[in-house]
Design a protein around this motif. Structure first.
Motif, PDB file in Angstrom:
ATOM      1  N   PRO A  59       0.808  -1.238   0.000  1.00 19.15           N
ATOM      2  CA  PRO A  59       0.000   0.000   0.000  1.00 19.15           C
ATOM      3  C   PRO A  59       0.830   1.271   0.000  1.00 19.15           C
ATOM      4  CG  PRO A  59      -0.851  -1.581   1.589  1.00 19.15           C
ATOM      5  CD  PRO A  59       0.473  -2.100   1.136  1.00 19.15           C
ATOM      6  N   ILE A  60       2.059   1.223   0.490  1.00 17.58           N
ATOM      7  CA  ILE A  60       2.844   2.457   0.601  1.00 17.58           C
ATOM      8  C   ILE A  60       3.754   2.682  -0.621  1.00 17.58           C
ATOM      9  CG2 ILE A  60       2.831   2.448   3.117  1.00 17.58           C
ATOM     10  CD1 ILE A  60       5.549   1.127   3.071  1.00 17.58           C
ATOM     11  N   VAL A  61       3.606   1.849  -1.639  1.00 19.57           N
ATOM     12  CA  VAL A  61       4.430   2.003  -2.854  1.00 19.57           C
ATOM     13  C   VAL A  61       3.824   3.088  -3.731  1.00 19.57           C
ATOM     14  CG1 VAL A  61       5.126   0.899  -5.012  1.00 19.57           C
ATOM     15  CG2 VAL A  61       5.365  -0.324  -2.846  1.00 19.57           C
ATOM     16  N   SER A  62       4.660   4.031  -4.163  1.00 19.81           N
ATOM     17  CA  SER A  62       4.195   5.090  -5.053  1.00 19.81           C
ATOM     18  C   SER A  62       4.647   4.863  -6.493  1.00 19.81           C
ATOM     19  CB  SER A  62       4.723   6.448  -4.568  1.00 19.81           C
ATOM     20  OG  SER A  62       6.152   6.435  -4.511  1.00 19.81           O
ATOM     21  N   SER A  63       5.640   3.993  -6.682  1.00 20.93           N
ATOM     22  CA  SER A  63       6.156   3.706  -8.023  1.00 20.93           C
ATOM     23  C   SER A  63       6.399   2.207  -8.142  1.00 20.93           C
ATOM     24  CB  SER A  63       7.459   4.471  -8.282  1.00 20.93           C
ATOM     25  OG  SER A  63       8.049   4.043  -9.494  1.00 20.93           O
ATOM     26  N   PRO A  64       6.073   1.605  -9.285  1.00 23.74           N
ATOM     27  CA  PRO A  64       6.266   0.150  -9.437  1.00 23.74           C
ATOM     28  C   PRO A  64       7.729  -0.270  -9.353  1.00 23.74           C
ATOM     29  CG  PRO A  64       4.820   1.030 -11.153  1.00 23.74           C
ATOM     30  CD  PRO A  64       5.418   2.196 -10.452  1.00 23.74           C
TER      31      PRO A  64
END
Length: 539
Positions: free
Chosen positions: A29-34
């Motif tokens: 959930p805290i990932v902003s970029s793959p």
């Protein structure tokens, strides 16, 4: 590890419920970029954490920022932590048996591009919950939104994806999420459906592109020959072609079969049809091959097709043979004409070659004269009754003392020894003749009836003797100025010389400048020693 424990106690959990034997994946959930680096941990029953990447469970894997279950098992239920840099997030995942959901929908769908289709969330029909939220759809591992401006024919109606027209690009994994309340706690139910899209199969048997049925191919006996069958198979999802060459020999009821399959088809994923090529080689065409029947056979799941090919002897092209014959005849004519021209002008060719290539033979050979001239002299007495005989004698003398030096000396730079001009009178005649002959390179004898029957014939005998003694340093040239008859009193050596030695015949008058006279002088020069012409001299 202490940071994990602190985060585990204070982080808010994301709670997911999935069904066993289904392929599902979760994004941190805290990932902003793959492309961000993510580490996943499993909270074990003893309170410790284990990295999922080092675990021995083959059904759990990591891909970029995702946690994959392929498929999910009941033992996978538990608490998972994901870490991005020094930030953590907690996921509670519960794997429920699929037996609890009798109406679980299909998780694999196969569509074709020729009609409309729909995708339903598999877990929505379980009826295990009294109320559910609307379904949220994602596509692929990037969790991209399904509704896009570039796909106007795709819509979501009553939580179902409607594909009014299906494209190949619509294939992929579709994830559906909806929220339920379990024991007054919010849970997200997740399921994944894999969609395969293909073009519709063409319900037609394969097509033989060549050779067509009944084709007769021209061959040559004893030579190798390649037989190639070119085919097209229409697109099939499960492509399994059968290709054969069948050879039937009627005389012996013998049949030979060569078989092939998918390896004969370079591009099996061509939606417009796949071309295949099957070639067999006859190492040496025989009479049996001319009587045999060759069948190209192709079969797919829809049907089969056959094409008959026979072989026949190749006939030589008449036009080509005519061209070859004409060219050969023309070449032969050119060769004959060339040979004739070379033979006719052989003396001129040799003289030309001598003048430019061959060295001068008269340099430093110890000789004073290029040729000694032997001829019949004029009688001392003259009257009208003997005028005819006198005229003949005059011709001999004129030819020897005027024409020969006029051409050979003045035009071709030869030095002649003429008896009445170069030998002083009063000496021993026989000895003088022999001496001057030995000082000469050639002896030119002018033959006539007067010469053969007169006393000067001994000069011919002396020239022959000197030629034999000098071992070819003196060569004898015979000029037949006028016809004559050989008498019985001639020495045998002279008779043999008249038959063996080269003889040049004079056919013109003494003032002739015709082409025949030119040929005569060229022949004389041919037998004369090689001597370079002066710069102003011409051939």
């Amino acid at each position: 590890m202490s940071e994990l424990l602190d985060s585990f106690s204070r982080e808010t959990s994301y709670q997911y419920q999935v069904f066993a034997e289904e392929n599902v994946f979760f994004r941190c959930p805290i990932v902003s970029s793959p492309n961000e680096k993510v580490q996943w941990f499993l909270h074990k029953s003893d309170g410790s954490f284990e990295k999922t990447s080092t675990g021995k469970d083959l059904q759990i894997s990591e891909y970029r920022s995702l946690l994959w279950f392929s498929p999910a098992k009941g033992r996978h239920s538990g608490v998972y932590m994901c870490q991005v840099n020094n930030v953590f997030s907690k996921l509670l995942i519960h794997v429920q048996s699929k037996e609890d959901c009798v109406q679980y929908g299909p998780n694999l769908l196969y569509f074709t591009t020729d009609t409309s289709w729909s995708i339903s969330c598999p877990s929505l029909g379980c009826k295990l919950w009294t109320t559910t939220s609307d379904v949220t759809w994602y596509k692929s591992e990037n969790f991209s939104t399904v509704i896009k401006p570039s796909r106007p024919s795709l819509s979501i109606i009553n939580n179902v994806i409607q594909l009014n027209y299906t494209y190949i690009q619509d294939a992929g994994n579709y994830t559906c999420d909806f929220d339920v309340s379990i024991n007054s706690s919010k849970w997200t139910v997740r399921a994944t459906t894999e969609v395969l899209v293909d073009v519709p199969e063409r319900q037609q048997p394969p097509e033989i592109l060549g050779p067509s049925n009944g084709t007769e191919l021209k061959v040559e006996l004893g030579k190798p020959f390649n037989l190639t069958c070119r085919l097209r198979f229409w697109y099939q999802r499960f492509f399994n072609p059968v290709i054969k060459w069948i050879i039937q020999y009627p005389a012996s009821d013998h049949e030979v079969t060569y078989s092939g399959g998918q390896e004969l088809c370079p591009d099996t994923k061509n939606y417009n049809g796949t071309e295949c090529f099957y070639t067999i080689t006859l190492n040496e065409v025989t009479e049996n091959d001319l009587q045999a029947k060759f069948y190209c056979y192709a079969q797919s799941s829809i049907g089969n097709v056959t094409s008959l090919v026979v072989l026949s002897m190749k006939e030589i092209d008449i036009v080509f043979r005519t061209y070859i014959l004409c060219a050969s005849v023309l070449l032969l004519i050119i060769m004959l004409l060339g040979s004739g021209m070379v033979y006719f002008y052989r003396i001129e060719i040799v003289l030309l070659y001598r003048n430019f290539v061959t060295k001068d033979e008269t340099i430093a050979d110890g000789k004073d004269f290029d040729a000694f001239i032997s001829y019949a002299s004029m009688s001392a007495e003259f009257n009208m009754e003997t005028f005819e005989s006198y005229s003949d004698e005059y011709d001999d003398v004129k030819f020897a003392t005027q024409m020969l030096p006029g051409v050979l000396e003045k035009k071709y730079n030869y030095k002649l020894c003429i008896r009445d001009r170069d030998i002083l009178p009063g000496g021993a005649y026989v000895e003088d003749i022999a001496t001057f002959m030995k000082r000469s390179r050639r002896a030119i004898v002018i033959l006539s009836e007067k010469y053969i029957t007169g006393p000067h014939v001994f000069e011919l005998q002396a020239a022959i003797t000197c030629s034999l003694e000098e071992q070819e340093s003196l060569r004898v040239i015979l000029i037949k100025l006028k016809p004559f008859k050989e008498t019985e009193c001639l020495p045998s050596i002279v008779k043999k010389a008249l038959k063996a030695l080269p003889m040049v015949v004079w056919k013109e008058d003494l003032v002739s400048k015709s082409s025949h006279a030119m040929k005569f002088w060229n022949k004389i020069r041919y037998y004369m020693p090689v001597k370079r012409l002066q710069k102003n001299d011409k051939l």
